[in-house]
Write a protein that holds these residues in place. Structure first.
Motif, mmCIF file in Angstrom:
data_model
loop_
_atom_site.group_PDB
_atom_site.id
_atom_site.type_symbol
_atom_site.label_atom_id
_atom_site.label_comp_id
_atom_site.label_asym_id
_atom_site.label_seq_id
_atom_site.Cartn_x
_atom_site.Cartn_y
_atom_site.Cartn_z
ATOM 1 N N PHE A 1 -39.777 25.308 -26.791
ATOM 2 C CA PHE A 1 -40.898 26.221 -26.653
ATOM 3 C C PHE A 1 -40.883 27.226 -27.800
ATOM 4 O O PHE A 1 -39.879 27.423 -28.469
ATOM 5 N N VAL A 2 -42.020 27.849 -28.013
ATOM 6 C CA VAL A 2 -42.212 28.779 -29.119
ATOM 7 C C VAL A 2 -41.916 30.192 -28.629
ATOM 8 O O VAL A 2 -42.492 30.649 -27.638
ATOM 9 N N LEU A 3 -41.012 30.887 -29.324
ATOM 10 C CA LEU A 3 -40.719 32.278 -29.007
ATOM 11 C C LEU A 3 -41.643 33.211 -29.778
ATOM 12 O O LEU A 3 -42.009 34.281 -29.305
ATOM 13 N N SER B 1 -37.118 27.883 -29.460
ATOM 14 C CA SER B 1 -35.943 27.818 -28.598
ATOM 15 C C SER B 1 -34.863 26.979 -29.281
ATOM 16 O O SER B 1 -35.131 26.259 -30.249
ATOM 17 N N ALA B 2 -33.640 27.068 -28.764
ATOM 18 C CA ALA B 2 -32.503 26.383 -29.392
ATOM 19 C C ALA B 2 -32.732 24.880 -29.457
ATOM 20 O O ALA B 2 -33.237 24.269 -28.522
ATOM 21 N N GLY B 3 -32.365 24.292 -30.599
ATOM 22 C CA GLY B 3 -32.487 22.846 -30.775
ATOM 23 C C GLY B 3 -32.585 22.471 -32.238
ATOM 24 O O GLY B 3 -32.641 23.314 -33.126
ATOM 25 N N ARG B 4 -32.605 21.170 -32.482
ATOM 26 C CA ARG B 4 -32.776 20.630 -33.836
ATOM 27 C C ARG B 4 -34.202 20.101 -33.952
ATOM 28 O O ARG B 4 -34.596 19.191 -33.231
ATOM 29 N N TYR B 5 -34.969 20.675 -34.857
ATOM 30 C CA TYR B 5 -36.383 20.358 -35.014
ATOM 31 C C TYR B 5 -36.605 19.581 -36.311
ATOM 32 O O TYR B 5 -35.960 19.857 -37.324
ATOM 33 N N THR B 6 -37.517 18.623 -36.261
ATOM 34 C CA THR B 6 -37.960 17.944 -37.470
ATOM 35 C C THR B 6 -39.391 18.384 -37.760
ATOM 36 O O THR B 6 -40.176 18.619 -36.844
ATOM 37 N N ILE C 1 -54.252 24.596 -42.634
ATOM 38 C CA ILE C 1 -52.933 24.086 -42.253
ATOM 39 C C ILE C 1 -52.782 24.342 -40.764
ATOM 40 O O ILE C 1 -52.747 25.487 -40.326
ATOM 41 N N ASP C 2 -52.718 23.274 -39.999
ATOM 42 C CA ASP C 2 -52.599 23.374 -38.544
ATOM 43 C C ASP C 2 -51.155 23.059 -38.156
ATOM 44 O O ASP C 2 -50.694 21.927 -38.310
ATOM 45 N N VAL C 3 -50.428 24.077 -37.680
ATOM 46 C CA VAL C 3 -49.036 23.918 -37.265
ATOM 47 C C VAL C 3 -49.031 23.737 -35.746
ATOM 48 O O VAL C 3 -49.382 24.650 -35.007
ATOM 49 N N GLY C 4 -48.638 22.546 -35.304
ATOM 50 C CA GLY C 4 -48.600 22.256 -33.879
ATOM 51 C C GLY C 4 -47.364 22.844 -33.207
ATOM 52 O O GLY C 4 -46.386 23.204 -33.869
ATOM 53 N N THR C 5 -47.416 22.942 -31.896
ATOM 54 C CA THR C 5 -46.235 23.377 -31.149
ATOM 55 C C THR C 5 -45.280 22.195 -31.041
ATOM 56 O O THR C 5 -45.708 21.038 -31.081
#
Length: 151
Positions: free
Chosen positions: A32-34, A132-137, A90-94
């Motif tokens: 989730f997005v903080l 939130s914590a995690g590895r994002y690509t 530029i559309d940045v998705g969640t």
């Protein structure tokens, strides 16, 4: 009689054996997005009246900005728009459940305005959000740009 004793002892011993229980597995929560991305090129409501055009990306760069607290990731773009009147979007998705951030880069143009068909060079950057914590690509227009980890 001996058989009854063996059966009785067998039942007595089997009652002492604990039955296996299922061990709860740790499941990762959905990302989730903080804090949302700082994006001056985000789509606008008035874009509905414009026609979508292409964009030629020549360079993409993903870098951590350590001067920010918490550390943020910046996505830099260089490329060209097909006409001088096109506006960059530029559309940045969640993040989705696979911890992928899908970014779409495109241009918009008002077809009612006469404009020269001259390529317009651009440099742009978007400061991605805090997640939130995690590895994002990070994926831009369907291609993998890179990844980052948040704690």
């Amino acid at each position: 009689m001996k058989i009854n004793i063996f059966i009785f002892l067998g039942l007595l011993l089997s009652a002492c054996i604990t039955s296996p229980t299922s061990v709860p597995t740790v499941t990762a929560s959905a990302p989730f997005v903080l804090k949302s991305a700082d994006n001056p090129y985000a789509p606008k409501t008035e874009d509905a009246n414009l026609q979508i055009g292409g964009v030629e990306l020549t360079s993409l760069n993903l870098s951590e900005q350590v001067e920010n607290t918490p550390v943020r990731v910046e996505l830099r773009f260089t490329g060209s728009l097909p006409r001088a009147c096109n506006e960059l979007r530029i559309d940045v998705g969640t993040p989705n459940d696979e911890y992928q951030i899908l970014v779409t880069v495109y241009s918009l143009v008002d077809i009612k305005i006469e404009c020269e068909n001259v390529f317009q060079q651009f440099e742009a950057s978007v400061l991605l959000g805090v997640y939130s914590a995690g590895r994002y690509t990070v994926w831009v227009n369907g291609g993998l740009v890179g990844d980052f980890v948040t704690y």
